[in-house]
Structures are given as C-alpha cells and as structure tokens.
Design a protein around this motif. Structure first.
Motif, PDB file in Angstrom:
ATOM      1  N   TYR A  19      30.834  31.834  33.539  1.00 55.52           N
ATOM      2  CA  TYR A  19      30.348  32.474  34.758  1.00 55.52           C
ATOM      3  C   TYR A  19      30.844  33.906  34.826  1.00 55.52           C
ATOM      4  O   TYR A  19      31.951  34.208  34.390  1.00 55.52           O
ATOM      5  CB  TYR A  19      30.846  31.718  36.010  1.00 55.52           C
ATOM      6  CG  TYR A  19      30.411  30.282  36.036  1.00 55.52           C
ATOM      7  CD1 TYR A  19      29.112  29.945  36.399  1.00 55.52           C
ATOM      8  CD2 TYR A  19      31.290  29.267  35.685  1.00 55.52           C
ATOM      9  CE1 TYR A  19      28.702  28.623  36.409  1.00 55.52           C
ATOM     10  CE2 TYR A  19      30.886  27.944  35.697  1.00 55.52           C
ATOM     11  CZ  TYR A  19      29.593  27.633  36.054  1.00 55.52           C
ATOM     12  OH  TYR A  19      29.188  26.319  36.059  1.00 55.52           O
ATOM     13  N   PHE A  22      33.168  33.661  40.179  1.00 54.89           N
ATOM     14  CA  PHE A  22      33.485  32.431  40.895  1.00 54.89           C
ATOM     15  C   PHE A  22      33.714  32.820  42.344  1.00 54.89           C
ATOM     16  O   PHE A  22      34.533  33.696  42.624  1.00 54.89           O
ATOM     17  CB  PHE A  22      34.750  31.770  40.333  1.00 54.89           C
ATOM     18  CG  PHE A  22      35.140  30.516  41.075  1.00 54.89           C
ATOM     19  CD1 PHE A  22      34.627  29.287  40.684  1.00 54.89           C
ATOM     20  CD2 PHE A  22      35.987  30.572  42.175  1.00 54.89           C
ATOM     21  CE1 PHE A  22      34.966  28.126  41.376  1.00 54.89           C
ATOM     22  CE2 PHE A  22      36.327  29.423  42.868  1.00 54.89           C
ATOM     23  CZ  PHE A  22      35.822  28.200  42.470  1.00 54.89           C
ATOM     24  N   TYR A  39      26.037  35.368  47.604  1.00 56.43           N
ATOM     25  CA  TYR A  39      25.669  34.531  46.464  1.00 56.43           C
ATOM     26  C   TYR A  39      24.264  34.872  45.960  1.00 56.43           C
ATOM     27  O   TYR A  39      24.055  35.084  44.764  1.00 56.43           O
ATOM     28  CB  TYR A  39      25.760  33.057  46.859  1.00 56.43           C
ATOM     29  CG  TYR A  39      25.291  32.105  45.792  1.00 56.43           C
ATOM     30  CD1 TYR A  39      26.076  31.851  44.663  1.00 56.43           C
ATOM     31  CD2 TYR A  39      24.076  31.442  45.908  1.00 56.43           C
ATOM     32  CE1 TYR A  39      25.654  30.980  43.678  1.00 56.43           C
ATOM     33  CE2 TYR A  39      23.648  30.562  44.928  1.00 56.43           C
ATOM     34  CZ  TYR A  39      24.441  30.335  43.814  1.00 56.43           C
ATOM     35  OH  TYR A  39      24.004  29.467  42.839  1.00 56.43           O
ATOM     36  N   ASN A  48      25.657  35.656  36.905  1.00 53.39           N
ATOM     37  CA  ASN A  48      25.848  34.206  36.881  1.00 53.39           C
ATOM     38  C   ASN A  48      27.040  33.847  37.761  1.00 53.39           C
ATOM     39  O   ASN A  48      28.183  34.131  37.416  1.00 53.39           O
ATOM     40  CB  ASN A  48      26.060  33.736  35.438  1.00 53.39           C
ATOM     41  CG  ASN A  48      26.089  32.237  35.308  1.00 53.39           C
ATOM     42  OD1 ASN A  48      25.682  31.505  36.206  1.00 53.39           O
ATOM     43  ND2 ASN A  48      26.573  31.768  34.175  1.00 53.39           N
ATOM     44  N   THR A  49      26.760  33.242  38.898  1.00 47.73           N
ATOM     45  CA  THR A  49      27.781  33.016  39.934  1.00 47.73           C
ATOM     46  C   THR A  49      27.953  31.529  40.206  1.00 47.73           C
ATOM     47  O   THR A  49      26.973  30.808  40.394  1.00 47.73           O
ATOM     48  CB  THR A  49      27.371  33.747  41.231  1.00 47.73           C
ATOM     49  OG1 THR A  49      27.163  35.132  40.930  1.00 47.73           O
ATOM     50  CG2 THR A  49      28.434  33.604  42.294  1.00 47.73           C
ATOM     51  N   PHE A  50      29.217  31.090  40.244  1.00 40.19           N
ATOM     52  CA  PHE A  50      29.532  29.706  40.590  1.00 40.19           C
ATOM     53  C   PHE A  50      29.981  29.650  42.034  1.00 40.19           C
ATOM     54  O   PHE A  50      30.841  30.409  42.464  1.00 40.19           O
ATOM     55  CB  PHE A  50      30.657  29.149  39.712  1.00 40.19           C
ATOM     56  CG  PHE A  50      30.976  27.711  40.019  1.00 40.19           C
ATOM     57  CD1 PHE A  50      30.362  26.703  39.316  1.00 40.19           C
ATOM     58  CD2 PHE A  50      31.871  27.378  41.027  1.00 40.19           C
ATOM     59  CE1 PHE A  50      30.638  25.360  39.604  1.00 40.19           C
ATOM     60  CE2 PHE A  50      32.151  26.049  41.322  1.00 40.19           C
ATOM     61  CZ  PHE A  50      31.535  25.043  40.607  1.00 40.19           C
ATOM     62  N   ARG A  51      29.385  28.716  42.762  1.00 36.72           N
ATOM     63  CA  ARG A  51      29.798  28.427  44.138  1.00 36.72           C
ATOM     64  C   ARG A  51      29.764  26.926  44.290  1.00 36.72           C
ATOM     65  O   ARG A  51      28.767  26.288  43.963  1.00 36.72           O
ATOM     66  CB  ARG A  51      28.834  29.098  45.109  1.00 36.72           C
ATOM     67  CG  ARG A  51      29.083  28.717  46.557  1.00 36.72           C
ATOM     68  CD  ARG A  51      28.074  29.310  47.494  1.00 36.72           C
ATOM     69  NE  ARG A  51      26.764  28.680  47.305  1.00 36.72           N
ATOM     70  CZ  ARG A  51      25.719  28.903  48.073  1.00 36.72           C
ATOM     71  NH1 ARG A  51      25.792  29.755  49.064  1.00 36.72           N
ATOM     72  NH2 ARG A  51      24.570  28.299  47.854  1.00 36.72           N
ATOM     73  N   ASP A  52      30.850  26.349  44.766  1.00 31.93           N
ATOM     74  CA  ASP A  52      30.911  24.914  44.979  1.00 31.93           C
ATOM     75  C   ASP A  52      30.033  24.577  46.172  1.00 31.93           C
ATOM     76  O   ASP A  52      30.344  24.935  47.301  1.00 31.93           O
ATOM     77  CB  ASP A  52      32.364  24.481  45.217  1.00 31.93           C
ATOM     78  CG  ASP A  52      32.504  22.982  45.357  1.00 31.93           C
ATOM     79  OD1 ASP A  52      31.567  22.254  44.975  1.00 31.93           O
ATOM     80  OD2 ASP A  52      33.549  22.543  45.861  1.00 31.93           O
ATOM     81  N   GLU A  65      36.292  19.778  37.240  1.00 30.08           N
ATOM     82  CA  GLU A  65      35.124  20.645  37.044  1.00 30.08           C
ATOM     83  C   GLU A  65      35.312  21.987  37.758  1.00 30.08           C
ATOM     84  O   GLU A  65      35.009  23.041  37.218  1.00 30.08           O
ATOM     85  CB  GLU A  65      33.873  19.949  37.557  1.00 30.08           C
ATOM     86  CG  GLU A  65      32.621  20.799  37.469  1.00 30.08           C
ATOM     87  CD  GLU A  65      31.413  20.127  38.131  1.00 30.08           C
ATOM     88  OE1 GLU A  65      30.413  20.834  38.309  1.00 30.08           O
ATOM     89  OE2 GLU A  65      31.483  18.937  38.482  1.00 30.08           O
ATOM     90  N   ALA A  69      35.629  25.711  36.167  1.00 28.15           N
ATOM     91  CA  ALA A  69      34.730  26.798  36.573  1.00 28.15           C
ATOM     92  C   ALA A  69      35.535  28.054  36.902  1.00 28.15           C
ATOM     93  O   ALA A  69      35.124  29.169  36.556  1.00 28.15           O
ATOM     94  CB  ALA A  69      33.883  26.373  37.771  1.00 28.15           C
ATOM     95  N   SER A  73      35.490  31.775  34.491  1.00 24.62           N
ATOM     96  CA  SER A  73      34.840  32.883  35.197  1.00 24.62           C
ATOM     97  C   SER A  73      35.557  34.183  34.887  1.00 24.62           C
ATOM     98  O   SER A  73      36.785  34.230  34.841  1.00 24.62           O
ATOM     99  CB  SER A  73      34.857  32.637  36.711  1.00 24.62           C
ATOM    100  OG  SER A  73      34.106  31.489  37.030  1.00 24.62           O
TER     101      SER A  73
END
Length: 171
Positions: A19, A22, A39, A48-52, A65, A69, A73
């Motif tokens: 990513y 994050f 986001y 490319n962005t990770f968000r729970d 996980e 992540a 990142s």
C-alpha cells in the motif's frame, strides 16, 4: 499533498510495499465525513490506500491482517480525533505505526481532527479521560506497561509535523 505521496510511492518501487498509504482512524468519529473524503480523494489520485472498513471489534486483539497492512504501507496517515484514544484497537495500530516509522522508515503524517495537538501530546482533555479508563482497566489486569506504551506512541505521533484541521474551514 498528491505530489509527495506520488514521489514517495514511485521512489520505493523496489521496497516490499503493498500500500502507498495506511489510514488510521477512529471510525465513529470521522468515517462518514472527513476520512471518506480523504480516502476517495487518494484513491481517485491513484494512491493505493488501506482503510479498515470493519467496525472495531470490542475485546478482540488487533488482527494480524491489519498489522501486516500497516507494515506493508509506505506512508501512514493518522487521523487523531477526540475519541481516538478511547479505542484500544486504534492505540495498538498507532504503536505498530510508530514501530514501522523507526524500523522500516515509514513516513507518518498526523492529522489533528477537531483536537488540539497539545491535548494529544500531553494527553489532556478527552485523551486524559480515555487514559484514565485504560489505566483503571489495565491495573486490574496487571498490565500497566501497555498503557505506558500507548502514551509514548501518542506523544511521539503528536510531536511529528502534521496538519491541525481546527484552523481550516469545516476541517
């Protein structure tokens, strides 16, 4: 903002990043407003962005996980809001983010959303209330070290150069 993210992700193409960014957020505080906008703006810019997207699970440990992540990142953006410190999950994320900043040279950018950076740094105001509850709980569990680790990570994050959105129209 876009250019610094783009250059960071392109210069790290040989790194094991999955990513670019994050996002660490307290969902109930900011998910339906500020962080949704952030986001989708990042995604629209090709970042490319990770968000729970899962609701925080009470009483559960932070998932493997999610920790992976964070570690995979290049950049972490921490949206520090009034209730951020109420969440043990958020505080565990923060500890991992600050570890990755030191060990993996991850870039970390705090955003102070409707909170005074000094309240975060010194754990006053809503942060003092949250930590009083944590300390009470963890004294009973004989794990005061966890709370001290969270305090140090929060202070470290608040000492980084970031954005104070109280001075920006509507955050």
């Amino acid at each position: 903002m876009t250019s610094s993210f783009s250059s960071a992700s392109s210069s790290s193409s040989s790194k094991p990043w999955i990513y670019d960014v994050f996002l660490s957020i307290r969902g109930e505080d900011t998910r339906k407003n500020f962080t949704d906008h952030l986001y989708f703006t990042l995604k629209d810019a090709g970042i490319n962005t990770f968000r729970d997207d899962n609701e925080l699970r009470r009483g559960e440990d932070i998932s493997t996980e999610l920790l992976q992540a964070i570690q995979k990142s290049r950049i972490s953006v921490i949206v520090l809001s009034r209730n951020y410190a109420n969440s043990r999950w958020c505080l565990e994320e923060l500890v991992k983010i600050m570890e990755c900043r030191r060990s993996c040279r991850q870039l970390v950018f705090p955003i102070f959303y409707d909170v005074d950076p000094s309240d975060v740094r010194k754990q006053t105001g809503s942060f003092a209330e949250a930590f009083a509850r944590h300390e009470e709980r963890f004294v009973l569990q004989k794990d005061k070290g966890k709370v001290a680790t969270w305090r140090m990570a929060l202070t470290e994050a608040a000492n980084l150069s970031g954005w104070d959105l109280r001075n920006v129209a509507d955050g």
